[in-house]
Design an enzyme around this catalytic site. Structure first.
Site, PDB file in Angstrom:
ATOM      1  N   ALA A  26      93.366 -45.931   3.382  1.00  0.00           N
ATOM      2  CA  ALA A  26      92.353 -44.992   4.099  1.00  0.00           C
ATOM      3  C   ALA A  26      93.108 -43.995   4.478  1.00  0.00           C
ATOM      4  O   ALA A  26      92.501 -42.836   4.633  1.00  0.00           O
ATOM      5  CB  ALA A  26      91.768 -46.157   5.167  1.00  0.00           C
ATOM      6  N   GLY A  27      94.423 -44.103   4.813  1.00  0.00           N
ATOM      7  CA  GLY A  27      95.169 -42.791   5.405  1.00  0.00           C
ATOM      8  C   GLY A  27      95.375 -41.767   4.531  1.00  0.00           C
ATOM      9  O   GLY A  27      95.188 -40.383   4.804  1.00  0.00           O
ATOM     10  N   GLU A  73     102.283 -54.462   1.160  1.00  0.00           N
ATOM     11  CA  GLU A  73     102.059 -55.028   2.521  1.00  0.00           C
ATOM     12  C   GLU A  73     101.155 -56.178   2.337  1.00  0.00           C
ATOM     13  O   GLU A  73      99.941 -56.020   1.964  1.00  0.00           O
ATOM     14  CB  GLU A  73     101.404 -53.917   3.200  1.00  0.00           C
ATOM     15  CG  GLU A  73     101.369 -54.306   5.005  1.00  0.00           C
ATOM     16  CD  GLU A  73     100.653 -53.206   5.583  1.00  0.00           C
ATOM     17  OE1 GLU A  73      99.567 -52.733   5.152  1.00  0.00           O
ATOM     18  OE2 GLU A  73     101.475 -52.887   6.736  1.00  0.00           O
ATOM     19  N   CYS A  76     102.251 -54.064  11.248  1.00  0.00           N
ATOM     20  CA  CYS A  76     102.508 -52.781  10.428  1.00  0.00           C
ATOM     21  C   CYS A  76     104.130 -52.809  10.487  1.00  0.00           C
ATOM     22  O   CYS A  76     104.632 -52.558   9.238  1.00  0.00           O
ATOM     23  CB  CYS A  76     102.085 -51.459  10.759  1.00  0.00           C
ATOM     24  SG  CYS A  76     102.385 -51.089  12.535  1.00  0.00           S
ATOM     25  N   GLY A 104      95.803 -47.284  10.566  1.00  0.00           N
ATOM     26  CA  GLY A 104      95.173 -48.230   9.396  1.00  0.00           C
ATOM     27  C   GLY A 104      95.901 -48.157   8.141  1.00  0.00           C
ATOM     28  O   GLY A 104      97.437 -47.985   8.110  1.00  0.00           O
ATOM     29  N   SER A 105      95.425 -48.685   7.047  1.00  0.00           N
ATOM     30  CA  SER A 105      95.915 -48.813   6.025  1.00  0.00           C
ATOM     31  C   SER A 105      96.561 -47.563   5.306  1.00  0.00           C
ATOM     32  O   SER A 105      95.636 -46.386   5.485  1.00  0.00           O
ATOM     33  CB  SER A 105      95.107 -49.422   4.936  1.00  0.00           C
ATOM     34  OG  SER A 105      93.712 -48.886   4.876  1.00  0.00           O
ATOM     35  N   THR A 106      97.234 -47.580   4.318  1.00  0.00           N
ATOM     36  CA  THR A 106      97.793 -46.326   3.692  1.00  0.00           C
ATOM     37  C   THR A 106      96.820 -45.979   2.884  1.00  0.00           C
ATOM     38  O   THR A 106      96.434 -44.664   2.418  1.00  0.00           O
ATOM     39  CB  THR A 106      99.241 -46.635   2.929  1.00  0.00           C
ATOM     40  OG1 THR A 106     100.186 -46.890   3.807  1.00  0.00           O
ATOM     41  CG2 THR A 106      99.459 -45.363   1.980  1.00  0.00           C
ATOM     42  N   GLU A 145      99.468 -43.171  11.312  1.00  0.00           N
ATOM     43  CA  GLU A 145     100.251 -44.238  11.328  1.00  0.00           C
ATOM     44  C   GLU A 145      99.637 -45.269  10.463  1.00  0.00           C
ATOM     45  O   GLU A 145      98.575 -46.134  10.602  1.00  0.00           O
ATOM     46  CB  GLU A 145     100.220 -44.900  12.898  1.00  0.00           C
ATOM     47  CG  GLU A 145     100.681 -43.898  13.913  1.00  0.00           C
ATOM     48  CD  GLU A 145     102.080 -43.950  13.896  1.00  0.00           C
ATOM     49  OE1 GLU A 145     102.938 -44.803  13.376  1.00  0.00           O
ATOM     50  OE2 GLU A 145     102.738 -43.055  14.423  1.00  0.00           O
TER      51      GLU A 145
HETATM   52  P1  NAD Z   1      92.038 -50.207   7.391  1.00  0.00           P
HETATM   53  O1  NAD Z   1      92.475 -48.959   6.943  1.00  0.00           O
HETATM   54  O2  NAD Z   1      90.794 -50.957   6.502  1.00  0.00           O
HETATM   55  O3  NAD Z   1      90.856 -49.942   8.919  1.00  0.00           O
HETATM   56  C1  NAD Z   1      91.419 -49.057  10.113  1.00  0.00           C
HETATM   57  C2  NAD Z   1      90.401 -48.405  10.558  1.00  0.00           C
HETATM   58  O4  NAD Z   1      90.151 -47.274   9.786  1.00  0.00           O
HETATM   59  C3  NAD Z   1      88.891 -49.275  10.788  1.00  0.00           C
HETATM   60  O5  NAD Z   1      88.554 -48.837  12.088  1.00  0.00           O
HETATM   61  C4  NAD Z   1      88.238 -48.786   9.840  1.00  0.00           C
HETATM   62  O6  NAD Z   1      86.855 -48.773  10.016  1.00  0.00           O
HETATM   63  C5  NAD Z   1      88.692 -47.226   9.553  1.00  0.00           C
HETATM   64  N1  NAD Z   1      88.277 -46.564   8.213  1.00  0.00           N
HETATM   65  C6  NAD Z   1      88.696 -47.390   7.088  1.00  0.00           C
HETATM   66  N2  NAD Z   1      88.581 -46.308   5.940  1.00  0.00           N
HETATM   67  C7  NAD Z   1      88.133 -45.122   6.860  1.00  0.00           C
HETATM   68  C8  NAD Z   1      87.762 -43.920   6.250  1.00  0.00           C
HETATM   69  N3  NAD Z   1      87.502 -43.580   5.098  1.00  0.00           N
HETATM   70  N4  NAD Z   1      87.147 -43.093   6.923  1.00  0.00           N
HETATM   71  C9  NAD Z   1      87.260 -43.370   8.379  1.00  0.00           C
HETATM   72  N5  NAD Z   1      87.588 -44.426   9.040  1.00  0.00           N
HETATM   73  C10 NAD Z   1      88.084 -45.369   7.938  1.00  0.00           C
HETATM   74  O7  NAD Z   1      92.811 -51.069   8.097  1.00  0.00           O
HETATM   75  P2  NAD Z   1      92.884 -52.392   8.499  1.00  0.00           P
HETATM   76  O8  NAD Z   1      92.998 -53.558   7.765  1.00  0.00           O
HETATM   77  O9  NAD Z   1      91.992 -52.342   9.894  1.00  0.00           O
HETATM   78  O10 NAD Z   1      94.397 -52.613   9.520  1.00  0.00           O
HETATM   79  C11 NAD Z   1      95.487 -52.953   8.592  1.00  0.00           C
HETATM   80  C12 NAD Z   1      96.497 -51.987   8.494  1.00  0.00           C
HETATM   81  O11 NAD Z   1      96.569 -51.110   9.435  1.00  0.00           O
HETATM   82  C13 NAD Z   1      97.518 -52.363   7.702  1.00  0.00           C
HETATM   83  O12 NAD Z   1      98.168 -51.382   6.570  1.00  0.00           O
HETATM   84  C14 NAD Z   1      98.744 -51.807   8.970  1.00  0.00           C
HETATM   85  O13 NAD Z   1      99.887 -51.831   8.712  1.00  0.00           O
HETATM   86  C15 NAD Z   1      98.053 -50.728   9.547  1.00  0.00           C
HETATM   87  N6  NAD Z   1      98.479 -50.465  10.831  1.00  0.00           N
HETATM   88  C16 NAD Z   1      99.430 -49.674  11.158  1.00  0.00           C
HETATM   89  C17 NAD Z   1     100.115 -49.275  12.125  1.00  0.00           C
HETATM   90  C18 NAD Z   1     101.209 -48.389  12.751  1.00  0.00           C
HETATM   91  O14 NAD Z   1     101.312 -47.945  13.776  1.00  0.00           O
HETATM   92  N7  NAD Z   1     101.748 -47.530  11.500  1.00  0.00           N
HETATM   93  C19 NAD Z   1      99.765 -50.025  13.466  1.00  0.00           C
HETATM   94  C20 NAD Z   1      98.990 -51.013  13.158  1.00  0.00           C
HETATM   95  C21 NAD Z   1      98.251 -51.470  11.922  1.00  0.00           C
END
Ligand code: NAD
Length: 485
Positions: free
Chosen positions: A232-233, A383, A284, A228-230, A250
Site C-alpha cells: 500500500a505504501g 513479513e 512491524c 501500513g504495508s509496503t 512507515e
Molecule cells: P495495510 O497497508 O493493508 O493498511 C494500512 C492502512 O492503510 C489501513 O487503514 C488501510 O485501510 C489503508 N490502505 C490500504 N491501502 C490503501 C490505499 N491504496 N490508499 C489509502 N489507504 C490504504 O496494512 P495493515 O494490514 O493494516 O497493517 C499491517 C502492516 O503495517 C504491516 O506491513 C506492518 O509492518 C505495517 N506497520 C508498519 C509500522 C511502522 O512504523 N513502520 C507500524 C505498524 C505497522
C-alpha cells in the site's frame, strides 16, 4: 457493546453521510464488541473542508506552539487517567495481551503526547542565520492539512506518533484509522473533544482502503502520513508524487536479531523472545529472523525453542497471557499458509506450527519456531505478521551482518552480546533505521523509520516533528536585525 452512531468530523460528532456500519469483532471471542459508522468519500470531503478552513483561516496554526502543547498535555493526561480502560479496549479490539499492551499500546502514547508537548519549548521554530550575503530568518511553517492513515496493529500508538507532532507543528489532521480498530481511536477523539481542540482541527474517519485513497488524492490535503504495508505504501507514495504532495511512509519489516557468540543467553532470552513475538508477532519491528552463531547453534536454539514452547497463549485480557490471537481469521489463514510454505521450503518446525488446544474461539496460532532456515527462504524474507520465528546459523560476524542486510526491508534490528562495544560495532554496520543492543526499544526522542522498502522519513524525535514542517527562508535587507521569538 460500544455503539457509535456518529463520526468525529472537524472536532464534532456528526451524522455520517452513508449507511454502512463497521462491526468490530473481538479476535479472542469472535463476538461483535462494538460498531461505528463506516466513513465514506463524502465524509472525507467534509473533514478535509473543515481541516482546510481551520488551517487557512483558523487560529490553530497561528497559535504559539506552547499553546498547542497544552492540548497535547491534556490528551496525554486523559489517556493516562483511563489507562486501564484503553488497555482493556485494545486487548478486546486488537487482541494485544495487556501484559505488553499496557506499556506499549497505552503508556507509550502518553509519553509520545508529552514528549511532543515538551518539544514546544525546546525546538527552534525560527532562527536568525548569518548567510554569505546577509542575514536571513529561517523558519518552520506547518505543512498544512495532513491526511494520516494507520494500520490496526498498534492503533493508539500510531495515532499518537502522527497526531502529536502534526498538531504541535500547527497542522490540521484528517485521520483514517483501519476499519478493524475504530473504537480506541474514537475514545481518543473524545479526549480531544474534551481537551478543547478548536473546530476543524481533527477528524477521525474509520473506513477501508478506497476511502483512504480518496484522502490520499484529495486536492485539499497537503501531506500524507502513512503507516501500513509496503504494497500500500508504494501505491500511496506514487499517488502523492504525481501530485507533488508531501508524504512519509512507515512500512513493513523483517528485522534481524544478531546473537553474538559471547552472549549470555539466559540473561537475554526473555527479551529476545518478546522482541520476536510482541503483539502476537503483529509488529512491524518484530525481530523474526534470529541469527545464531554456528559455534553455539544447538545450545541457543534449544533455549529459544524451550522458552517459546512454554509461552502462555490465551485471553489477551489475562495478565498472564504472553501471546494472544491474531487480528482476524484472514490473518490466521495468512500465518498458517506461511507455516506450510516454510515446511515445503525445508525449514524444520521445532515448536508450534498448529493451533493451540483448548481454545475454542479466537484466531490463535501457536507461537512457532522454524530452525535450520536460510535467508533465501520466503519465511526468512517476507513479513509474516504472526508469532513465527526463523532461526538461522552464521559462521562469523561478517556473515551475520551480510544476512541481516540481505533483506528487502530495513526497519529495525537488535544485537545481543556480553560486550556492548562489540555489539555497537556490529549495529553500525547493519543497514536498518534503528537498532537496539540487548533488548528491543523504541525511544520517542530518537528517530525511527525504515531503510529500503521499510519506508521513507523518520517518526519520533524532532525528526518526527519535521515531517509536518516546511522550511522557509526570508532574506533580510542589510542593516536590519529583527526580533526573533
Ligand atoms: P495495510 O497497508 O493493508 O493498511 C494500512 C492502512 O492503510 C489501513 O487503514 C488501510 O485501510 C489503508 N490502505 C490500504 N491501502 C490503501 C490505499 N491504496 N490508499 C489509502 N489507504 C490504504 O496494512 P495493515 O494490514 O493494516 O497493517 C499491517 C502492516 O503495517 C504491516 O506491513 C506492518 O509492518 C505495517 N506497520 C508498519 C509500522 C511502522 O512504523 N513502520 C507500524 C505498524 C505497522
Amino acid at each position: 457493546m460500544k455503539e457509535y452512531n456518529e463520526l468525529f468530523i472537524g472536532g464534532q460528532w456528526e451524522k455520517p453521510s452513508g449507511r454502512g456500519i463497521i462491526k468490530v469483532v473481538s479476535p479472542s471471542t469472535e463476538e461483535v464488541i462494538g460498531s461505528v459508522p463506516e466513513g465514506t468519500t463524502e465524509d472525507i470531503d467534509k473533514a478535509v473542508l473543515a481541516a482546510r478552513n481551520a488551517f487557512d483561516n483558523g487560529r490553530w496554526p497561528r497559535m504559539e506552539p506552547a499553546e498547542r502543547a497544552e492540548i497535547l498535555k491534556k490528551v496525554a493526561l486523559g489517556i493516562q487517567s483511563d489507562a486501564q480502560g484503553f488497555a482493556n479496549e485494545i486487548a478486546n479490539e486488537v487482541g494485544s495481551p495487556v501484559s505488553w499492551g499496557m506499556a506499549a499500546q497505552v503508556l507509550a502514547p502518553v509519553f509520545i503526547f508529552n514528549y511532543y508537548a515538551g518539544l514546544a519549548s525546546t525546538y527552534s521554530f525560527e532562527e536568525l542565520r548569518q548567510g554569505v550575503l546577509g542575514q536571513a530568518v529561517v523558519m518552520k511553517d506547518p505543512v498544512g492539512v495532513v491526511g494520516a492513515i494507520a494500520p490496526w496493529n498498534v492503533p493508539l500508538f500510531i495515532a499518537a506518533a502522527k497526531i502529536a507532532p502534526a498538531l504541535l507543528a500547527g497542522c490540521t489532521v484528517v485521520y483514517k484509522p483501519a476499519p478493524e480498530t475504530p473504537l480506541c481511536n474514537n475514545r481518543l477523539a473524545e479526549l480531544f473533544e474534551s481537551a478543547g481542540l478548536p473546530e476543524g482541527v481533527l477528524s477521525m474517519i474509520p473506513a477501508g482502503r478506497e476511502v483512504g485513497e480518496h484522502l490520499v488524492t484529495h486536492p485539499g490535503v497537503d501531506k500524507i502520513s502513512f503507516t501500513g504495508s509496503t504494497v500500500a505504501g508504494k501505491k500511496i507514495g506514487a499517488l502523492c508524487a504525481e501530485r507533488m504532495k508531501r508524504f512519509s511512509l512507515e512500512l513493513g519489516g523483517k528485522s534481524a536479531a544478531i546473537v553474538l557468540d559471547d552472549v549470555n543467553i539466559d540473561e537475554v532470552l526473555q527479551a529476545l523472545v518478546l522482541a520476536g513475538t510482541m503483539n502476537n508477532g503483529q509488529a512491524c519491528v518484530a525481530q523474526t529472523r534470529i541469527l545464531v552463531p554456528d559455534s553455539r547453534y544447538k545450545e541457543i536454539t534449544d533455549a529459544l525453542v524451550e522458552r517459546v514452547s512454554s509461552m502462555t497463549v490465551g485471553d489477551p485480557a489475562d495478565s498472564a497471557t504472553e501471546v494472544g490471537p491474531l487480528i482476524a481469521e484472514r490473518q490466521r489463514d495468512r500465518v498458517e499458509s506461511y507455516i506450510s510454505i516454510g515446511k515445503e521450503e525445508g525449514a524444520k518446525v521445532a515448536t508450534g506450527g498448529g493451533r493451540p488446544e483448548k481454545l475454542e474461539h479466537g484466531w490463535y496460532v501457536e507461537p512457532t519456531v522454524f530452525v535450520d532456515t536460510d535467508n533465501s527462504m520466503r519465511v526468512a524474507r517476507e513479513e509474516i505478521f504472526g508469532p513465527v520465528l526463523a532461526v538461522m546459523p552464521y559462521v562469523d560476524v561478517d556473515e551475520a551482518i551480510e544476512i541481516a542486510n540481505d533483506s528487502p526491508y530495513g526497519l529495525a534490528g537488535t544485537v545481543w552480546s556480553s560486550d556492548p562495544q562489540r555489539a555497537l560495532d556490529v549495529a553500525k554496520k547493519v543497514r536498518t533505521g534503528s537498532t537496539t543492543i540487548n533488548n528491543f526499544l523504541l525511544d520517542f526522542a530518537v528517530p525511527f523509520g525504515g531503510y529500503r522498502e521499510s519506508g521513507m522519513g523518520r517518526e519520533f524525535g524532532p525528526e518526527g516533528l519535521e515531517l509536518f514542517l516546511e522550511t522557509k527562508a526570508i532574506n533580510l535587507p542589510h542593516g536590519f536585525t529583527p526580533s526573533i521569538a
